[in-house]
Design an enzyme around this catalytic site. Structure first.
Site, short mmCIF file in Angstrom:
data_model
loop_
_atom_site.label_atom_id
_atom_site.label_comp_id
_atom_site.label_asym_id
_atom_site.label_seq_id
_atom_site.Cartn_x
_atom_site.Cartn_y
_atom_site.Cartn_z
N GLN A 1 78.13 74.89 52.41
CA GLN A 1 77.30 75.99 52.90
C GLN A 1 76.38 76.52 51.81
OE1 GLN A 1 80.11 78.77 54.50
NE2 GLN A 1 80.46 77.52 56.33
N GLY B 1 75.85 63.26 42.97
CA GLY B 1 76.67 63.00 41.79
C GLY B 1 76.73 64.18 40.85
N VAL C 1 81.95 77.06 46.61
CA VAL C 1 82.90 77.21 45.49
C VAL C 1 82.13 77.83 44.33
CG1 VAL C 1 84.46 76.00 43.91
CG2 VAL C 1 84.22 75.22 46.28
N GLN D 1 69.72 73.51 54.38
CA GLN D 1 69.95 72.07 54.51
C GLN D 1 71.01 71.78 55.57
OE1 GLN D 1 70.44 69.37 50.98
NE2 GLN D 1 72.59 69.49 51.50
N GLY E 1 82.91 72.00 43.74
CA GLY E 1 82.28 72.17 45.05
C GLY E 1 82.28 70.84 45.81
N HIS E 2 81.84 69.79 45.12
CA HIS E 2 81.85 68.46 45.75
C HIS E 2 83.28 68.04 46.09
CE1 HIS E 2 78.17 68.02 43.01
NE2 HIS E 2 77.66 67.88 44.21
N HIS F 1 81.35 68.31 40.78
CA HIS F 1 82.09 69.50 40.34
C HIS F 1 83.04 69.91 41.47
CE1 HIS F 1 79.34 71.59 42.98
NE2 HIS F 1 78.29 71.23 42.24
#
Ligand code: AMP
Length: 283
Positions: A153, A32, A181, A158, A37-38, A35
């Site tokens: 990435q 959550g 991003v 991860q 990127g998500h 931004h």
């Protein structure tokens, strides 16, 4: 108009999953405080799947006792508005479990642990972190039964571990990684950037700058020069690590290695930032 649904109970989410007519489902797991990127992950998932599931779960298992679990930003209303604002034409489902027990019920005990790769780089300063990540991602995969799952990435280690988990355990969900991003000044977007004061942000910028500088040195002057410069850069005591490694194995690159990744972690005040850049050497 996008059809945005939200579920806070696992049982209700499973009922949606059972009855959806969507021919394919894409999954975007997040903690959550969304931004761009998500949202880039969600947009890509929406390009490929009739239904997209974005999960919002601040997973207690991946935080150490001295880490920021309690103060991690939880901004569900704002997150839902951002998704609504994307105007996706897909069936969009936000699964935001209201308690940790929705994902890890009382009595839950199974851990997914991938071994040595979890103990290097970020794993060195965050013992148990990646076991927490792979355990929750496995469970989300089992709940969502997506054809594909989308990860950034930005969290390179991860991503590699989740790809390996899917391969080792023959999971039916395909794991895909998408580019980082960045903000206008080059800092990789992160929910944790908001913890930074203006002066800490300046300290933090040393990370993307170092990565870019090393990338250029590798391309123009070779790996040996870059390793020398890397050691100089590491004298900046804010760095936790700065490594040039194989993008396939996360180990020191052999002479034939063509796909490198420069990875770094840096502490600015109480905030820990991570970032990386890929370097593809010509054959
Ligand atoms: P988080 O909410 O931090 O757990 O991140 C959820 C997903 O978003 C992970 O797959 C991250 O790698 C990805 N992500 C986070 N920041 C970025 C970014 N700046 N660019 C692309 N993906 C990102």
């Amino acid at each position: 108009m996008s059809q945005l649904q939200r579920h806070s109970k696992t049982a209700a989410f499973q009922e949606w999953r059972r009855q959806t007519k969507a021919s394919s489902v894409g999954l975007v797991p997040t903690m959550g405080n969304l931004h761009q990127g998500h949202l880039s992950l969600l947009k890509e998932a929406a390009r490929h799947h009739q239904a997209v599931v974005l999960t919002i779960f601040v997973n207690p298992k991946q935080f150490g006792p001295k880490e920021d679990f309690a103060r991690y930003p939880r901004t569900l209303t704002q997150d839902l508005e951002l998704i609504q604002g994307m105007n996706l034409q897909n069936e969009v489902v936000v699964f935001a479990p209201e308690t940790a027990e929705e994902i890890f019920p009382v009595g839950y005990s199974t851990q997914i642990s991938l071994g040595p790769l979890t103990q290097i780089l970020c794993g060195q300063s965050r013992p148990g972190h990646f076991d927490g990540v792979t355990t929750v991602v496995y469970r989300l995969f089992a709940l969502v039964k997506a054809q594909c799952a989308y990860f950034g990435q930005k969290d390179f280690q991860q991503l590699l571990l989740i790809k390996k988990m899917a391969q080792d355990l023959l999971l039916p969900t395909q794991v895909l990684g998408l580019p980082i991003v960045r903000d206008h000044d080059g800092l990789a977007l992160s929910s944790r950037n908001q913890y930074l004061s203006a002066s800490e942000r300046q300290i933090g910028l040393a990370l993307p700058r170092a990565l870019q500088e090393l990338q250029e040195i590798i391309i123009h002057h070779g790996l040996e020069q870059a390793q020398k410069r890397r050691l100089e850069l590491l004298t900046n005591s804010h760095f936790e690590y700065l490594e040039i490694i194989s993008a396939q194995t996360l180990l020191p690159p052999g002479p034939q290695e063509r796909e490198l990744v420069i990875v770094g972690a840096l502490r600015a005040g109480q905030t820990r930032l991570i970032d990386n850049v890929l370097v593809n050497l010509k054959q």
